[in-house]
Design a protein around this motif. Sequence first.
Motif, PDB file in Angstrom:
ATOM      1  N   VAL A 104       4.882  13.585  -7.938  1.00 52.21           N
ATOM      2  CA  VAL A 104       5.222  12.293  -8.537  1.00 52.21           C
ATOM      3  C   VAL A 104       5.765  11.284  -7.534  1.00 52.21           C
ATOM      4  N   ARG A 105       6.289  11.781  -6.409  1.00 52.42           N
ATOM      5  CA  ARG A 105       6.989  10.827  -5.543  1.00 52.42           C
ATOM      6  C   ARG A 105       6.155  10.535  -4.299  1.00 52.42           C
ATOM      7  N   PHE A 106       6.264   9.293  -3.824  1.00 51.92           N
ATOM      8  CA  PHE A 106       5.377   8.902  -2.736  1.00 51.92           C
ATOM      9  C   PHE A 106       6.062   7.892  -1.834  1.00 51.92           C
ATOM     10  N   GLY A 107       5.307   7.355  -0.921  1.00 52.54           N
ATOM     11  CA  GLY A 107       5.849   6.353  -0.006  1.00 52.54           C
ATOM     12  C   GLY A 107       5.011   5.103  -0.117  1.00 52.54           C
ATOM     13  N   GLU A 108       5.662   3.972  -0.030  1.00 47.83           N
ATOM     14  CA  GLU A 108       4.965   2.701  -0.182  1.00 47.83           C
ATOM     15  C   GLU A 108       5.496   1.756   0.885  1.00 47.83           C
TER      16      GLU A 108
ATOM     17  N   THR B 212       0.855  -1.176   0.000  1.00 48.08           N
ATOM     18  CA  THR B 212       0.000   0.000   0.000  1.00 48.08           C
ATOM     19  C   THR B 212       0.895   1.232   0.000  1.00 48.08           C
ATOM     20  N   SER B 213       0.313   2.389  -0.274  1.00 45.94           N
ATOM     21  CA  SER B 213       1.156   3.584  -0.361  1.00 45.94           C
ATOM     22  C   SER B 213       0.380   4.816   0.070  1.00 45.94           C
ATOM     23  N   PHE B 214       1.125   5.881   0.361  1.00 44.67           N
ATOM     24  CA  PHE B 214       0.436   7.165   0.514  1.00 44.67           C
ATOM     25  C   PHE B 214       0.619   7.925  -0.787  1.00 44.67           C
ATOM     26  N   ARG B 215      -0.321   8.799  -1.039  1.00 47.05           N
ATOM     27  CA  ARG B 215      -0.343   9.463  -2.345  1.00 47.05           C
ATOM     28  C   ARG B 215       0.835  10.400  -2.529  1.00 47.05           C
ATOM     29  N   ALA B 216       1.171  10.608  -3.791  1.00 46.05           N
ATOM     30  CA  ALA B 216       2.284  11.498  -4.113  1.00 46.05           C
ATOM     31  C   ALA B 216       2.056  12.880  -3.506  1.00 46.05           C
ATOM     32  N   LEU B 217       3.127  13.440  -2.978  1.00 48.69           N
ATOM     33  CA  LEU B 217       3.050  14.746  -2.335  1.00 48.69           C
ATOM     34  C   LEU B 217       3.572  15.812  -3.301  1.00 48.69           C
ATOM     35  N   ALA B 218       3.064  17.032  -3.150  1.00 47.02           N
ATOM     36  CA  ALA B 218       3.556  18.129  -3.982  1.00 47.02           C
ATOM     37  C   ALA B 218       4.976  18.469  -3.538  1.00 47.02           C
ATOM     38  N   GLU B 219       5.883  18.510  -4.506  1.00 50.47           N
ATOM     39  CA  GLU B 219       7.265  18.886  -4.213  1.00 50.47           C
ATOM     40  C   GLU B 219       7.628  20.083  -5.052  1.00 50.47           C
ATOM     41  N   GLU B 220       8.373  20.999  -4.448  1.00 54.90           N
ATOM     42  CA  GLU B 220       8.768  22.181  -5.201  1.00 54.90           C
ATOM     43  C   GLU B 220       9.820  21.817  -6.254  1.00 54.90           C
ATOM     44  N   ARG B 221       9.587  22.273  -7.479  1.00 51.83           N
ATOM     45  CA  ARG B 221      10.567  22.087  -8.557  1.00 51.83           C
ATOM     46  C   ARG B 221      10.716  23.434  -9.269  1.00 51.83           C
ATOM     47  N   VAL B 222      11.821  23.592  -9.973  1.00 50.04           N
ATOM     48  CA  VAL B 222      12.043  24.844 -10.710  1.00 50.04           C
ATOM     49  C   VAL B 222      11.675  24.613 -12.178  1.00 50.04           C
ATOM     50  N   PHE B 223      10.914  25.548 -12.731  1.00 51.11           N
ATOM     51  CA  PHE B 223      10.518  25.436 -14.140  1.00 51.11           C
ATOM     52  C   PHE B 223      11.146  26.535 -14.988  1.00 51.11           C
ATOM     53  N   ARG B 224      11.412  26.193 -16.244  1.00 55.92           N
ATOM     54  CA  ARG B 224      11.758  27.235 -17.215  1.00 55.92           C
ATOM     55  C   ARG B 224      10.558  27.374 -18.146  1.00 55.92           C
ATOM     56  N   PHE B 225       9.995  28.595 -18.180  1.00 54.33           N
ATOM     57  CA  PHE B 225       8.793  28.818 -18.974  1.00 54.33           C
ATOM     58  C   PHE B 225       9.142  29.239 -20.389  1.00 54.33           C
ATOM     59  N   GLN B 226       8.095  29.223 -21.233  1.00 53.05           N
ATOM     60  CA  GLN B 226       8.342  29.468 -22.647  1.00 53.05           C
ATOM     61  C   GLN B 226       8.917  30.862 -22.934  1.00 53.05           C
ATOM     62  N   ASP B 227       8.578  31.831 -22.060  1.00 52.40           N
ATOM     63  CA  ASP B 227       9.107  33.193 -22.285  1.00 52.40           C
ATOM     64  C   ASP B 227      10.536  33.337 -21.743  1.00 52.40           C
ATOM     65  N   GLY B 228      11.131  32.218 -21.341  1.00 49.94           N
ATOM     66  CA  GLY B 228      12.525  32.262 -20.910  1.00 49.94           C
ATOM     67  C   GLY B 228      12.712  32.478 -19.413  1.00 49.94           C
ATOM     68  N   THR B 229      11.641  32.842 -18.709  1.00 48.66           N
ATOM     69  CA  THR B 229      11.777  33.061 -17.271  1.00 48.66           C
ATOM     70  C   THR B 229      11.847  31.728 -16.531  1.00 48.66           C
TER      71      THR B 229
END
Length: 468
Positions: free
Chosen positions: A291-295, A266-283
């Motif tokens: 995506v990651r969880f515990g089982e 059994t598992s607990f649901r994936a938790l929100a984790e902070e990630r860095v994004f590069r957006f289309q306008d370059g910022t």
Amino acid sequence: MTFQQLWQLRARFAGRLSTMYGQEVPAYTTLVDVSAAVNEEHLARHGADAERLGSIDRVTAERHGAIRVGSPQEMRQVARIFAAFGMHPVGFYDLRDASASSVPVISTAFRPTDPGELAKNPFRVFTSMLAADDPRFFGPELQQRLKEFIDHRILFPQELLDLADRAAEAGGLEEPGAERLLDLATGVFELSGEPVDHAWYRELEAVSAVAADIGGVSATHVNHLTPRVLDIDDLYARMEALGISMIDEIQGPPRWDGPDVLLRQTSFRALAEERVFRFQDGTVGPGALRVRFGEVEQRGIALTRTGRDLYDRMVAETDRRLAVGEGAGVRVDVARAVWEAHLPRTEKELAVRGLGYFTYTLDRDALVRAGGPVIGPDVGLGDLIEAGVAVPEPIVYEDFLPRSAAGIFRSNLTDEGFRDDAQAGTDYDITVMSDVVGRPVADPHDLYRRQQDASVALLREQLAAVAA
Ligand code: OOG
Ligand code: NI
């Protein structure tokens, strides 16, 4: 420090990943703590019986990890790394078709294969490869871009691959090479701080969140790390009591009065984790991904092919009964009824009917009681077990279940993704997987069977010596 053998490297590798994942995903640490408490209590309550499927030391240190790679080349490289820890590919799992889910991956598990090695440290890693060439998921143009993206990234540095090859060849490494190997091998599975290309990630996510997690980023990472418990129902209740919400069901066999077989997870649901994004306008800016969880898992007796067929039929019957509304739709209740109707209630009967894998020891007192008739080359194993002369000791299931794996994947997806069933899927099987991995993928049945056969041969020798 002296020469580090493969099992010592493996134990340290599992420990290092566990420490790292605990820092990355704090709820994992809670899971490990609760698992340890469950195991201690179970041991206190059941004594030696609790250790029938593995010593408490083994079970306490026992983990499986899950990782995902994007191409045959990455699969071959990761196989070289695992070989440095005495972990070899076992089993083939096709999650593209497992019970109507739509996960575009095929998988194997890297683990020790020798019983002595498993007893020292059984660390295993469920390793999935994106089926990036499957036209049901990826059209020709997307396939091309996906392949280019994956072919251009480097997940595993050359120094790591070279050190790993040295360790595998020599059966271990001297310090400081061993420490260096561990640093590098742990580091490649750390969550990367590299910005994620937002548009690319979202484009893949529309096909499958798993595809985005694999092919949408420039590094790989541990997806989850799983401790083993001796009582998963107790664990489940304790986690819920702590306010950590688990997925709705325990996957795999139901809890029942008879022997534990295969694997419950059994598992607990994936938790929100902070990630860095590069957006289309370059910022560049922060965002979050889940995506990651515990089982957590409980392991039971390995089933023979006959036993596994029975298991698959019982799962199908459970589905059938549920479909006609039996048991008010509560799967575990229906499953328990099916189990009670079909599966033997004792280990001994599982052994006699050839449903489970066991090693056997000779009971000399039972032999005296049974007298001459049970000695002789023609006496079947079943008769020896019935007479109590051959005493079965269960062989623990060291592998995975495709349906549970698909269930674990699926429980963490927010939407179904996309699959074009008008297209024919790419064919993969254990032979193709061996080509992909670049080394033979073992059939788990062969490994269990070999262990059982060796103990039966020894028993026969002992019986022959008595007869002489
Ligand atoms: C792997 C899911 C399968 C298991 O325990 O069955 C698995 C993944 O999510 O990458 O780990
Ligand atoms: Ni898992």
